[in-house]
Enzyme design. Structure first.
Site, mmCIF file in Angstrom:
data_model
loop_
_atom_site.group_PDB
_atom_site.id
_atom_site.type_symbol
_atom_site.label_atom_id
_atom_site.label_comp_id
_atom_site.label_asym_id
_atom_site.label_seq_id
_atom_site.Cartn_x
_atom_site.Cartn_y
_atom_site.Cartn_z
ATOM 1 N N HIS A 134 18.894 -5.272 -10.066
ATOM 2 C CA HIS A 134 18.039 -6.718 -11.084
ATOM 3 C C HIS A 134 16.472 -6.425 -9.914
ATOM 4 O O HIS A 134 15.561 -6.943 -11.147
ATOM 5 C CB HIS A 134 17.536 -7.774 -9.194
ATOM 6 C CG HIS A 134 19.318 -8.752 -8.927
ATOM 7 N ND1 HIS A 134 19.324 -9.091 -10.322
ATOM 8 C CD2 HIS A 134 20.022 -8.770 -8.459
ATOM 9 C CE1 HIS A 134 20.519 -10.050 -9.769
ATOM 10 N NE2 HIS A 134 20.885 -9.339 -8.686
ATOM 11 N N ASP B 285 28.904 -6.804 -11.481
ATOM 12 C CA ASP B 285 28.446 -7.940 -10.814
ATOM 13 C C ASP B 285 28.510 -9.606 -10.992
ATOM 14 O O ASP B 285 27.633 -9.723 -12.209
ATOM 15 C CB ASP B 285 27.150 -7.109 -10.634
ATOM 16 C CG ASP B 285 26.726 -7.762 -8.995
ATOM 17 O OD1 ASP B 285 26.505 -7.126 -7.793
ATOM 18 O OD2 ASP B 285 25.962 -9.493 -9.116
ATOM 19 N N HIS C 84 26.461 -11.333 -11.032
ATOM 20 C CA HIS C 84 24.986 -11.958 -10.856
ATOM 21 C C HIS C 84 24.529 -10.931 -12.098
ATOM 22 O O HIS C 84 24.662 -9.795 -11.803
ATOM 23 C CB HIS C 84 23.464 -11.653 -9.897
ATOM 24 C CG HIS C 84 23.906 -12.329 -8.534
ATOM 25 N ND1 HIS C 84 24.416 -11.600 -7.267
ATOM 26 C CD2 HIS C 84 23.930 -13.460 -7.998
ATOM 27 C CE1 HIS C 84 25.245 -12.464 -6.821
ATOM 28 N NE2 HIS C 84 24.367 -13.154 -6.612
ATOM 29 N N ASP D 13 31.345 -8.662 -6.320
ATOM 30 C CA ASP D 13 30.258 -10.388 -5.256
ATOM 31 C C ASP D 13 31.881 -11.542 -6.330
ATOM 32 O O ASP D 13 31.518 -12.137 -6.399
ATOM 33 C CB ASP D 13 29.243 -10.754 -5.000
ATOM 34 C CG ASP D 13 28.332 -9.558 -6.280
ATOM 35 O OD1 ASP D 13 28.763 -9.272 -7.430
ATOM 36 O OD2 ASP D 13 27.099 -9.831 -6.074
HETATM 37 ZN ZN ZN Z 1 25.233 -10.023 -7.471
#
Ligand code: ZN
Length: 312
Positions: free
Chosen positions: A130, A167, A169, A250
């Site tokens: 991120h 991931d 996200h 995740d």
């Molecule tokens: Zn994540």
């Protein structure tokens, strides 16, 4: 059967995010215990070096790092973002953890390019995908996988690099860093809508960005089909010289931060498919980076399947 080199460091365990924060040291403990549990002579553990600023500056300017590290408190926690996302926190020993997490990737690149290992895993926290050029967010401060990519290109003259991000996200940081760089392909499958909100199919960079947003409740079979058709197909066409993985766990059905329904063994399947492409185009070279994954049991199982896939 390939040997695997794992880079980690105790400094990555001491970063504290306070009580009830999902990004906690037990995540990494769970992964390291699981690796010990495998007890395989083909897995060797190495200490991550501290990242040097010259290498980090290939991605993040020194002014950003100076400001970030100047915010580190002598005790307690400091959030680097404004409300309502004040969950990216610095504690007194954050600097060591951040530099080891990034240094793991640099150590892994050097080890790989010396020809000592083709499959490497960076078991680190804080995560990185991120982190944008000048913005920490989503528990991330330095983009570990992005620094490794730029380091490979500048130090070793590697040309095309693919970063595959499974991931749950979207890796907004990695996308932002390479948005105008056709030498780096970034391909991400992620739940949408979900934090950080980016990662639409229409975000294509200079033809080097491939986003596959998936719905809440996506099943294993649908995930693996989309991963093959929308991620792996484009990576194969790119014919990368090295593959880097942003490995978050995740998308597992037990994860508390998302609602995608992968089983633990699905992480074997998708890792093995990446390995097949690396064997075909990239001289087998893969460095994988731990990103998210917040259920401890899922992490302990997923890492075994991920490393099994990497070893093939
Ligand atoms: Zn994540």
């Amino acid at each position: 059967m390939e040997n695997i080199t794992v880079y980690s460091h105790n400094d990555c365990l001491i970063k504290d995010n306070g009580e009830n924060h999902p990004e906690r040291k037990e995540r990494l403990e769970s992964i390291l215990n699981s690796i010990k549990d495998i007890n395989s002579p083909s897995i060797s553990l190495k200490e991550a070096p501290l990242a040097d600023f010259e290498s980090i500056n290939l991605v993040h300017p020194q002014s950003y790092l100076d400001e970030l590290f100047s915010m580190i408190p002598s005790h307690g926690l400091v959030g680097v973002e404004k409300e309502p996302y004040a969950d990216t926190l610095l504690c007194s020993n954050s600097k060591e953890a951040i530099l080891r997490a990034c240094g793991a990737g640099i150590g892994a690149v050097n080890e790989m390019m010396k020809g000592n290992s083709k499959r490497l895993f960076c078991a680190v926290r804080p995560p990185g995908h991120h982190a944008e050029t000048i913005r920490a967010n989503g528990f991330c401060f330095i983009n570990n996988v992005a620094v490794a990519a730029r380091y490979l290109q500048s130090r070793y003259d590697v040309g095309r690099i693919a970063i595959i991000d499974f991931d749950v996200h979207h890796g907004n940081g990695t996308q932002e860093i390479f948005y105008n760089d056709e030498s780096v392909l970034y391909a991400s499958i992620h739940q949408h809508p979900l934090f950080p909100g980016t990662g639409l199919e229409s975000e294509t960079g200079v033809g080097n960005i491939f986003n596959a947003p998936i719905e809440s409740g996506t099943s294993s079979s649908d995930f693996l089909k989309i991963f093959k058709e929308r991620i792996l197909k484009n990576v194969s066409q790119f014919q990368p010289e090295v593959i880097l993985i942003s490995a978050g766990f995740d998308a597992h059905k037990r994860d508390p931060l998302a609602t995608v329904n992968l089983d633990s063994n699905d992480f074997y399947t998708l890792t093995k498919e990446i390995v097949d492409i690396a064997n075909h185009y990239s001289n087998g070279r893969i460095i994988s980076f731990l990103e998210g994954g917040y259920d401890l049991l899922a992490l302990s199982e997923c890492i075994k399947f991920h490393l099994k896939g990497l070893s093939e």
